[in-house]
Design an enzyme around this catalytic site. Structure first.
Site, short mmCIF file in Angstrom:
data_model
loop_
_atom_site.label_atom_id
_atom_site.label_comp_id
_atom_site.label_asym_id
_atom_site.label_seq_id
_atom_site.Cartn_x
_atom_site.Cartn_y
_atom_site.Cartn_z
N GLN A 239 0.83 -1.19 0.00
CA GLN A 239 0.00 0.00 0.00
C GLN A 239 0.87 1.25 0.00
O GLN A 239 2.05 1.21 0.33
CB GLN A 239 -0.93 0.00 1.22
CG GLN A 239 -1.85 -1.21 1.28
CD GLN A 239 -2.80 -1.14 2.45
OE1 GLN A 239 -3.16 -0.06 2.91
NE2 GLN A 239 -3.21 -2.30 2.96
N LYS A 255 0.37 7.20 6.84
CA LYS A 255 -0.40 6.01 6.45
C LYS A 255 -1.88 6.17 6.87
O LYS A 255 -2.14 6.82 7.89
CB LYS A 255 0.14 4.73 7.10
CG LYS A 255 1.51 4.30 6.59
CD LYS A 255 2.01 3.09 7.32
CE LYS A 255 1.19 1.86 7.03
NZ LYS A 255 1.76 0.64 7.65
N ALA A 328 3.60 8.35 11.87
CA ALA A 328 4.46 7.64 12.82
C ALA A 328 5.85 8.24 12.77
O ALA A 328 6.45 8.35 11.70
CB ALA A 328 4.51 6.15 12.47
N PHE A 330 9.73 8.79 12.83
CA PHE A 330 10.83 7.96 12.33
C PHE A 330 11.76 7.57 13.48
O PHE A 330 11.99 8.35 14.41
CB PHE A 330 11.64 8.73 11.29
CG PHE A 330 11.24 8.41 9.88
CD1 PHE A 330 9.93 8.12 9.55
CD2 PHE A 330 12.19 8.41 8.86
CE1 PHE A 330 9.56 7.83 8.25
CE2 PHE A 330 11.84 8.11 7.56
CZ PHE A 330 10.52 7.82 7.25
N ASP A 397 -0.42 -9.85 10.40
CA ASP A 397 0.64 -9.63 9.42
C ASP A 397 2.01 -9.38 10.05
O ASP A 397 2.79 -8.59 9.56
CB ASP A 397 0.25 -8.43 8.53
CG ASP A 397 1.04 -8.39 7.23
OD1 ASP A 397 1.39 -9.46 6.72
OD2 ASP A 397 1.32 -7.29 6.75
N GLU A 402 12.05 -6.25 14.36
CA GLU A 402 13.40 -5.68 14.36
C GLU A 402 13.88 -5.40 15.78
O GLU A 402 13.08 -5.24 16.71
CB GLU A 402 13.41 -4.37 13.55
CG GLU A 402 13.09 -4.55 12.08
CD GLU A 402 13.21 -3.25 11.30
OE1 GLU A 402 13.83 -2.29 11.83
OE2 GLU A 402 12.71 -3.19 10.17
N ASP A 417 5.14 -1.49 11.93
CA ASP A 417 4.17 -1.88 10.91
C ASP A 417 2.97 -2.59 11.51
O ASP A 417 2.81 -3.81 11.45
CB ASP A 417 4.84 -2.79 9.86
CG ASP A 417 3.95 -2.95 8.62
OD1 ASP A 417 2.89 -2.31 8.56
OD2 ASP A 417 4.33 -3.74 7.74
#
Length: 524
Positions: A239, A255, A328, A330, A397, A402, A417
């Protein structure tokens, strides 16, 4: 005789046409005549109808400069601006608040703790008292402190890793609204750093940010108020995602927080963005710019480029040029703080017919626990925390996660995410809970907090609703989504209870209050 009939037939058609035209004119003029008659009749007690606000005629762009494509918005008021709603919500009250904690010492860790203390800027307090949420954060489970920070526990060494020169902003028209403080060496003091940099400096081995860090509340305010200076598409993904850069050098991912007190998700805020002024007019991304168009409803739309859902059928359309989205913050650039990407052991196969190993092997967790990094440390417990987090919001999903390379395996999982969360409130995807059901392990701190959030006075849905009211584009979640979280919480507690009944409390609940990591000491 034949010619006479033809003439009569033509006259009849003409008369029908004239009658139709007359009726059309009367229908069009009748409302105006009625209004004029009502206003002019003496003695009429009927109040004159309210005058409708003037409506500007739609202005269609030249077909040579903008493509006219279909807007698939089905809302009746699709070309009405959201500004009026936002103004009404602001008038109703809102805002954020934050606490602080002071600390002393001469190490880099101590200087970082001073940075997030009372000296940092604070947003205005909320208009109404946030009783349930405030009571939650006063509970002992939310006041427990992490171990004291050593220099090696910070992501950055403030003395050597961080250099911020606001004079470089002359090239990007950046101006610091606060009074800048310069050290004798000519460098800028930490207190005058922008909030996104204070957030980065505060990252440590145990969490992305402290529970009492006022720079986070200030950063959330920046996400919704800072001027957007440039926009570019983020590569990858199914997306469209946009990278937005602000006037103070900060960046965020655009997003279409923190109830469990994990503090492993980057700060996120909702924002109403003007698609013309804040996206189209500031982007240097020609591929993005070329996808802008105006719909038949006179709304500004664009679709960008991505793997699947970037086409006119999935265009993002404003009302008429305003669009809501999430921003969001960084994380530090990879060149400054490398992150390691791990494949989730319970990753889905993403195949219609092929199942993943965990779906067919009930003892799959035993294999995982014998594989590094899950064979030691707290990583398996981190996976359980992430499992609970994903199940509460219905996120299927979680294929990768990380960590920061600097901290090795002895650190937390970054929950990045989360865009697939809160999809179907009527469906509880039990397969998300498979890691918990197979491993039957959970932190004591997580388990006690889950039990606390199941109580009526700390009900998860009410706390979540109150927390989201601070957002500029509230309400964020529909009531059914909030109620679904309560229902899923009960399912999680039932799963843990079944594990305890099967394996015993001490074999299921890990007492993280007495280990080297997450030890309860003095409050930070």
């Amino acid at each position: 005789m034949k010619m006479l009939l033809v003439r009569k037939f033509r006259v009849l058609i003409l008369m029908v046409f004239l009658v139709a035209c007359t009726m059309h004119i009367m229908i069009d003029l009748l409302p105006r005549l009625e209004r004029r008659g009502t206003e002019g009749r003496p003695g009429c007690s009927c109040p004159p109808p309210a005058a409708a606000p003037p409506r500007a005629a739609p202005r269609w762009p030249s077909k040579h400069t903008l493509r006219i494509l279909q807007d698939f918005s089905a809302e009746p008021g699709s070309n009405l601006s959201s500004q009026s709603r936002e103004a009404a919500e602001r008038a109703a009250g809102g805002g954020g608040g934050g606490g602080g904690a002071a600390d002393g010492g001469g190490t880099a860790a101590a200087r970082t703790r001073r940075l997030i203390g009372p000296g940092a800027p604070r947003p205005p307090p909320p208009a109404a008292a946030a009783a349930p949420l405030a009571a939650l954060f006063q509970h002992p489970l939310y006041r427990a402190a992490l171990p004291p920070l050593a220099d090696g526990d910070l992501l950055f060494n403030v003395n050597s890793d961080i250099r911020f020169n606001p004079r470089a902003a002359e090239h990007t028209e950046w101006q610091n609204e606060d009074n800048e403080e310069f050290l004798p060496t000519g460098e800028t003091s930490i207190d005058s750093y922008p909030n996104w940099l204070k957030f980065h400096i505060g990252i440590n081995r145990y969490e992305l940010y402290s529970r009492h860090n006022p720079a986070i509340e200030a950063l959330l305010q920046d996400l919704v108020s800072q001027k957007i200076t440039s926009v570019a598409m983020k590569s990858g993904g199914t997306q469209l995602k946009l990278i937005m850069t602000f006037q103070n050098y900060g960046q965020a991912l655009f997003k279409p927080m923190k109830i469990l007190d994990f503090r492993r998700v980057p700060p996120v805020a909702g924002r109403l963005v003007n698609m013309t002024r804040e996206i189209r007019d500031v982007t240097r991304d020609k591929k993005l710019w070329r996808t802008f168009f105006i719909s038949p409803a006179n709304n500004i739309c664009f679709y960008g480029e991505c793997s699947y859902y970037c086409s006119t059928e999935h265009a993002l359309c404003g009302k008429p040029d305003q669009i809501e989205g999430s921003l969001a913050a960084f994380l530090p650039d990879l060149s400054l703080a490398k992150r390691k990407t791990w494949r989730n052991p319970w990753r889905r196969s993403y195949h219609k017919r092929k199942k993943a190993e965990w779906e067919v092997d009930p003892d799959y967790c035993e294999e995982v626990k014998q594989t590094p990094p899950y064979d030691s440390g707290t990583r398996i417990l981190d996976i359980m925390d992430m499992t609970v987090f994903d199940f509460l919001m219905g996120n299927m999903d979680r294929h990768h996660y990380e960590t920061f390379e600097k901290f090795g395996n002895d650190t937390f999982i970054i929950h990045l995410d989360n865009g697939r969360g809160f999809g179907k409130y009527s469906h509880d995807e039990l397969s998300i809970l498979v890691p918990l059901n197979q491993c039957c392990r959970i932190r004591k701190s997580t388990y006690l907090r889950l039990q606390l959030l199941a109580k009526e006075e700390y009900k998860l849905s009410l706390l979540m609703k109150e927390s989201l009211l601070k957002d500029k584009i509230a309400p964020i979640l529909y009531q059914p989504h909030l109620e679904a979280m309560d229902r899923r919480l009960r399912i999680v507690l039932k799963a843990v209870s079944d594990c305890i009944e099967k394996d015993g409390y001490d074999n299921v609940v890990e007492n993280d209050f007495n280990t080297d990591v997450n030890t309860v000491t003095t409050e930070r």
